[in-house]
Design a protein around this motif. Sequence first.
Motif: not given
Length: 301
Positions: A221-234
């Motif tokens: 999980k990449y927390s970009i700034v504050g509570n905004w994020y992107v995530n991925a699972t392989a």
Amino acid sequence: MAKHAPQSHSPAVLNSDDQLPSEPKTTEADLIWNGISSSFMFPAELWADDIPWYKRWSSSINLGYPLVDTPAVIPANATTGPSNQNFTASLSLKYSIIGNWFISATAYHYFDKDLQQAWNPDFTYVFGYSDWRPYTFSLLYSNYGGNRFNPEAGVKHTEFSQGTWSLGWKFPVTKPVIDWLSFTDKGAIGCQIDYNYTPEYFDLESVEYKTQHQTVSLGCKYSIVGNWYVNATAFYYLDSAQKQPWNPDFTYGFGYFDWRPGTITVQYNNYSGNRWNSADRGPDTGRFKDGSISLSYSFKF
């Protein structure tokens, strides 16, 4: 009670050659060991001092909206299948037993009952140990199968053997790698590797139930700034023959997530049969529109 050395009440006098004592520097190895050694702790001594049982509850309400509503065609006796393709409302309850041990359950309402499939649950449940801190282990049992409040004759409320046991370990992406991957000053990346074991699973090719479905997964999980994020699972399947059309090679999501009570979370998630090679996708799965958007509100009692 531990004894302490007597303390002097007069200020220390330093010569020019004297140096102030310094605390030992905490190394990455220390952090790893602290996380591992503190995992699965059950602080029974805190039963009396911990928060009252009635304050250990937390909850959230959720609206889930799929981008498509085309039901999959799978044999009626299957209790696992593609992710839900129905507009739903759900209520989740979590009880913190003590420390990081917990149990949680979610009940679902389907706005279009005709689209609810055998594998779309009336309720789901999870229990185990999970610590948010890095370098800690987790052990969870989760059951997202076709659980029913009022099952048909001869059908169980839940098939416990069709749930999944997951043993995981969390770790952060640290310097200098985080500097290469993040494009914001406050960006942070946390990852988890899991071994997942499902005692019994439905096999579409043979139209019967088989045993010992096993995967290894790596999610970040990449927390970009504050509570905004992107995530991925392989996912890696220890036996590729066990992979069903709805089992993904990878999942992904993004949005705004706030864990604090009294806050709203907005997310897009795609758990469908995503494939590294799009030509290998099952019908009506693995596309961006096979994901769903959710709106959640969390609160405590």
